[in-house]
Motif scaffolding. Structure first.
Motif, mmCIF file in Angstrom:
data_model
loop_
_atom_site.group_PDB
_atom_site.id
_atom_site.type_symbol
_atom_site.label_atom_id
_atom_site.label_comp_id
_atom_site.label_asym_id
_atom_site.label_seq_id
_atom_site.Cartn_x
_atom_site.Cartn_y
_atom_site.Cartn_z
ATOM 1 N N LEU A 1 -10.748 -15.416 47.624
ATOM 2 C CA LEU A 1 -9.830 -14.318 47.331
ATOM 3 C C LEU A 1 -9.577 -14.254 45.836
ATOM 4 C CD1 LEU A 1 -7.503 -12.246 48.037
ATOM 5 C CD2 LEU A 1 -6.030 -14.247 48.334
ATOM 6 N N ILE A 2 -9.648 -13.044 45.289
ATOM 7 C CA ILE A 2 -9.248 -12.803 43.904
ATOM 8 C C ILE A 2 -7.899 -12.107 43.926
ATOM 9 C CG2 ILE A 2 -9.648 -11.289 41.919
ATOM 10 C CD1 ILE A 2 -12.535 -12.019 41.947
ATOM 11 N N LYS A 3 -6.950 -12.621 43.153
ATOM 12 C CA LYS A 3 -5.619 -12.030 43.039
ATOM 13 C C LYS A 3 -5.364 -11.739 41.563
ATOM 14 C CE LYS A 3 -1.184 -11.296 44.282
ATOM 15 N NZ LYS A 3 -0.590 -10.973 42.958
ATOM 16 N N ILE A 4 -5.415 -10.434 41.199
ATOM 17 C CA ILE A 4 -5.217 -10.025 39.811
ATOM 18 C C ILE A 4 -4.283 -8.817 39.772
ATOM 19 C CG2 ILE A 4 -7.367 -10.941 38.884
ATOM 20 C CD1 ILE A 4 -8.687 -8.283 39.317
ATOM 21 N N GLY A 5 -3.960 -8.363 38.586
ATOM 22 C CA GLY A 5 -3.012 -7.264 38.441
ATOM 23 C C GLY A 5 -3.520 -5.945 38.979
#
Length: 225
Positions: A169-173
């Motif tokens: 999972l990528i969690k970015i703005g």
């Protein structure tokens, strides 16, 4: 050692892949031990009496996200090579040897002065199939496909086309830049469910083994994993 990804000329592509392999081997090693612990303490005891041990999670925090050849992209590209089995056999062997040596030279936990001796025989026996099973949630290598949650502009989920469960999972703005510039040509599917994978990452049934994101996202965030 992931900081090595910041300098374009400091490490060769082979060295960067070896760093990622060592990271994934360590996660595989920990997950195999976790599997043993689960056999000692069944799942119902984990839920009712409090976990004897949490499900391991690789947390990859980066300094750059959307710029060209960002830390996040470079790490993701190396992870993709592993998923597609574009890994040299001799490099995997070298990564295992160095990992065993590093723990032999400094066999202490990071946060406490507790002596710990790594099981060198177990690390030496790890192979690519173990990484597939314990990190990528797959039995065979394959291309990475992208899962997007409707209305969620901060999360991207990754799964091998040969697997049923996601693994990263990528969690970015804002994911729009990644969808446009970094993931062109990838198969992108929308999730049938609206639930955030990040919010569920602390749950015991979370399939996510690798969480990638910028350093800003975890302020005020805590995880037992």
């Amino acid at each position: 050692e992931i900081s090595a990804f910041r300098g374009q000329g400091d490490f060769s592509s082979i060295e960067k892949q070896k760093i990622v392999l060592k990271t994934l081997l360590l996660l595989t090693y920990i997950n195999k031990y976790f599997e043993k612990i689960r056999k000692v303490t069944p799942l119902d005891n984990f839920v009712s009496n409090g976990a004897l041990y949490h499900r391991p999670l690789l947390l990859t925090l980066v300094n750059s996200v959307d710029v060209e050849k960002s830390d996040l992209e470079l790490f993701f590209r190396e992870l993709e090579k592993v998923a597609k089995n574009e890994v040299r056999v001799d490099l995997l062997k070298k990564a295992k040897e160095e990992l065993v040596q590093e723990f032999s030279d400094n066999a202490k936990f990071v946060f406490e002065e507790l002596e710990y001796v790594i099981d060198a025989s177990l690390v030496s026996k790890l192979d690519y199939k173990d990484i597939l099973k314990y990190v990528l949630n797959a039995n065979t290598p394959g291309k990475i496909e992208v899962l997007k949650i409707p209305g969620n502009r901060q999360e991207l989920i990754f799964r091998l086309m040969t697997a049923d469960k996601p693994f990263a999972l990528i969690k970015i703005g804002d994911i729009s830049g990644w969808l446009k510039d970094k993931l062109e040509g990838y198969e992108i599917n929308e999730s049938f469910e609206n639930e955030s994978y990040f919010r569920a990452i602390n749950r015991d049934d979370s399939d996510i083994n690798v969480l990638m994101g910028s350093r800003s996202f975890y302020e005020g965030w805590d995880s037992n994993r």
